[in-house]
Write an enzyme that holds these catalytic residues in place. Structure first.
Site, mmCIF file in Angstrom:
data_model
loop_
_atom_site.group_PDB
_atom_site.id
_atom_site.type_symbol
_atom_site.label_atom_id
_atom_site.label_comp_id
_atom_site.label_asym_id
_atom_site.label_seq_id
_atom_site.Cartn_x
_atom_site.Cartn_y
_atom_site.Cartn_z
ATOM 1 N N GLU A 1 41.219 31.003 34.197
ATOM 2 C CA GLU A 1 42.607 30.744 34.535
ATOM 3 C C GLU A 1 42.868 29.310 34.952
ATOM 4 O O GLU A 1 41.962 28.582 35.354
ATOM 5 C CB GLU A 1 43.027 31.689 35.659
ATOM 6 C CG GLU A 1 41.950 31.790 36.709
ATOM 7 C CD GLU A 1 42.097 32.995 37.622
ATOM 8 O OE1 GLU A 1 42.176 34.124 37.129
ATOM 9 O OE2 GLU A 1 42.132 32.795 38.835
ATOM 10 N N CYS B 1 45.407 23.112 38.473
ATOM 11 C CA CYS B 1 44.105 23.535 38.981
ATOM 12 C C CYS B 1 43.399 24.211 37.809
ATOM 13 O O CYS B 1 43.914 25.176 37.252
ATOM 14 C CB CYS B 1 44.349 24.514 40.128
ATOM 15 S SG CYS B 1 42.860 25.287 40.746
ATOM 16 N N CYS C 1 31.533 32.533 37.677
ATOM 17 C CA CYS C 1 30.811 31.560 38.484
ATOM 18 C C CYS C 1 29.512 32.195 38.948
ATOM 19 O O CYS C 1 29.470 33.389 39.258
ATOM 20 C CB CYS C 1 31.652 31.150 39.697
ATOM 21 S SG CYS C 1 30.891 29.836 40.707
ATOM 22 N N CYS D 1 29.524 33.112 46.210
ATOM 23 C CA CYS D 1 30.096 33.027 47.562
ATOM 24 C C CYS D 1 30.860 34.336 47.848
ATOM 25 O O CYS D 1 31.722 34.727 47.060
ATOM 26 C CB CYS D 1 31.030 31.828 47.675
ATOM 27 S SG CYS D 1 30.209 30.268 47.244
ATOM 28 N N CYS E 1 34.860 34.737 47.794
ATOM 29 C CA CYS E 1 35.585 34.244 46.621
ATOM 30 C C CYS E 1 35.584 35.307 45.536
ATOM 31 O O CYS E 1 34.536 35.864 45.197
ATOM 32 C CB CYS E 1 34.908 32.963 46.123
ATOM 33 S SG CYS E 1 35.555 32.370 44.536
ATOM 34 N N CYS F 1 41.409 31.297 42.987
ATOM 35 C CA CYS F 1 40.022 31.665 42.843
ATOM 36 C C CYS F 1 39.711 32.957 42.117
ATOM 37 O O CYS F 1 39.132 33.876 42.675
ATOM 38 C CB CYS F 1 39.396 31.744 44.234
ATOM 39 S SG CYS F 1 39.967 30.445 45.283
HETATM 40 N N1 SAH Z 1 33.020 26.052 42.845
HETATM 41 C C1 SAH Z 1 33.832 24.994 43.337
HETATM 42 C C2 SAH Z 1 35.275 24.991 42.860
HETATM 43 C C3 SAH Z 1 36.032 26.301 42.783
HETATM 44 S S1 SAH Z 1 36.704 27.061 44.229
HETATM 45 C C4 SAH Z 1 33.801 24.987 44.844
HETATM 46 O O1 SAH Z 1 33.318 25.941 45.430
HETATM 47 O O2 SAH Z 1 34.228 24.008 45.457
HETATM 48 C C5 SAH Z 1 37.898 25.990 44.935
HETATM 49 C C6 SAH Z 1 37.994 26.166 46.446
HETATM 50 O O3 SAH Z 1 38.580 27.424 46.827
HETATM 51 C C7 SAH Z 1 36.637 26.109 47.111
HETATM 52 O O4 SAH Z 1 36.711 25.316 48.261
HETATM 53 C C8 SAH Z 1 36.412 27.563 47.460
HETATM 54 O O5 SAH Z 1 35.477 27.721 48.483
HETATM 55 C C9 SAH Z 1 37.804 28.005 47.858
HETATM 56 N N2 SAH Z 1 37.973 29.458 47.890
HETATM 57 C C10 SAH Z 1 37.332 30.380 47.142
HETATM 58 N N3 SAH Z 1 37.746 31.629 47.465
HETATM 59 C C11 SAH Z 1 38.668 31.501 48.455
HETATM 60 C C12 SAH Z 1 39.446 32.415 49.193
HETATM 61 N N4 SAH Z 1 39.373 33.744 48.983
HETATM 62 N N5 SAH Z 1 40.299 31.920 50.119
HETATM 63 C C13 SAH Z 1 40.399 30.587 50.312
HETATM 64 N N6 SAH Z 1 39.681 29.672 49.651
HETATM 65 C C14 SAH Z 1 38.816 30.108 48.724
#
Ligand code: SAH
Length: 370
Positions: free
Chosen positions: A109, A122, A129, A133, A136, A360
């Site tokens: 997306e 974005c 991925c 994490c 996410c 995300c």
């Molecule tokens: N993999 C990369 C880029 C993608 S995520 C990274 O981790 O930086 C982009 C941002 O959104 C990252 O900082 C990630 O930690 C954050 N993110 C992911 N899931 C989230 C959520 N449920 N709530 C808030 N931020 C989130």
């Protein structure tokens, strides 16, 4: 919830990637491709001007290309890449999320966000991925595959065309790699895409490098390598905890490159580029929002970066099935205050697109049916 193991061994590099597209190629590659087709070399520049300058991706609409050549050019350089499987708007139409379906049915997306002073897209660098994490949505599904350079670049072209055609000649000004995927785990294709995004037409869209942000979980060696590319893009580091014990669970790749190593690499990035590093910190109620963690965060960042850092706090966007939630506003305010008290600049990120699960991977995680 606990994080799974991150996937640090990557799949066969070309698996699932689409056929070669104009946007995969640099100027030399375009010249070679045009020569292969038996066309004069000026056609290479013409095609690039159409794609990057006029945002045209269909040879049938390239009016300076003789009609008889168009099918041949289409077959060789413009394979079908992306179809918009679904689009959702929110924030009174200021935010628009697109679910893309690739040639092999992989989905990912991008989100276009319009602001008074800038227009930001974005974008995704991978379908899924591998970083796992636990907070996410994308991390829960694992990695489907890397995106090709052209699949990354196409997300930008589509957003720029939308701005121009649907929003009164508006201009796309910013690109952030904060969609699906870990950009530095698809390193070569992401760097090539950044070049296409930032170089001036006809070699690229001419978006200023400082308006492009690459966000990473913190693959330390890749951060150093990125610094040495001298691209001038902004680096965002997804930290989410100031101590290894907690970060090992929130960002599992921390087990491989611990906080101090990652901060050293990010400091190197700041030194080489002269640009402030952006530290991302999703505030999760009762998980990473304690006053002592705010103090420790401020202390460690000030020690590592001096003034060359900015903290973006992101209220957690809860994912389906998780018991985790955003921190209460009072806790958030106190967190900001304490980080600032250590001399580190800190703001709370606005939360565009929450109702459409814009953060995300949530649309793709929904199944994405269209
Ligand atoms: N993999 C990369 C880029 C993608 S995520 C990274 O981790 O930086 C982009 C941002 O959104 C990252 O900082 C990630 O930690 C954050 N993110 C992911 N899931 C989230 C959520 N449920 N709530 C808030 N931020 C989130």
């Amino acid at each position: 919830m606990t994080g799974g193991k991150p996937q640090l061994v990557f799949e066969a590099p070309r698996r699932g990637l689409p056929a070669r597209h104009l946007a995969d190629l640099d100027a030399a590659g375009r010249a070679a491709a045009v020569a292969e087709l038996g066309l004069p070399s000026f056609r290479a520049k013409q095609l690039a001007q159409q794609y990057y300058g006029r945002l045209v991706a269909d040879p049938e609409q390239m009016t300076d290309l003789p009609a008889a050549l168009r099918p041949q050019v289409a077959a060789a350089l413009f394979p079908p890449l992306l179809t918009a499987a679904r689009q959702i708007e929110c924030d009174a139409g200021e935010t628009r999320k697109t679910l893309w379906r690739a040639h092999d049915a992989a989905t990912f997306e991008s989100v276009l966000m319009r602001y008074p002073d800038r227009n930001t897209v974005c974008i995704s660098s991978q379908a899924g991925c591998g970083m796992a994490c636990p907070f996410c949505a994308t991390g829960q599904g694992g990695l489907t595959r890397n995106l090709s350079t052209a699949e990354i670049v196409e997300q930008v072209r589509a957003a720029a065309a939308t701005m121009r055609d649907e929003f009164a000649g508006g201009r796309l000004s910013n690109v952030v790699f904060m969609g699906m995927g870990e950009p530095l785990a698809n390193y070569g294709r992401v760097v090539a895409a950044v070049r296409r995004i930032t170089e001036a037409p006809p070699d690229g869209f001419g978006i200023s490098a400082r308006s492009v942000t690459v966000s990473t979980v913190g693959l330390a060696p890749a951060i150093r390598r990125l610094a040495d590319e001298r691209l001038g893009v902004t680096l965002a580091l997804s930290l989410h905890a100031p101590d290894d014990e907690l970060r090992d669970t929130l960002v599992p790749v921390n087990n491989r490159w611990a906080i101090s190593e990652t901060l050293d690499a990010a400091r190197y990035y700041a030194d080489v580029t002269g640009r402030r590093v952006s530290v991302e910190y999703a505030l999760i109620r009762d998980v990473n929002d304690q006053p002592w963690r705010a103090d420790l965060l401020g202390k460690r960042l000030h020690g590592a970066f001096g003034p060359l850092v900015h903290v973006n706090l992101i209220p957690l966007n809860p994912t389906p099935g998780s018991e985790w939630d955003a921190s209460p506003k009072a806790v958030e305010r106190e967190f900001v205050r304490r980080v600032r008290a250590r001399g580190v600049s800190c703001t709370v990120r606005d939360t565009r697109g929450r109702e459409i699960a814009a953060a995300c991977g949530q649309l793709a995680a929904d199944g994405g049916g269209g």
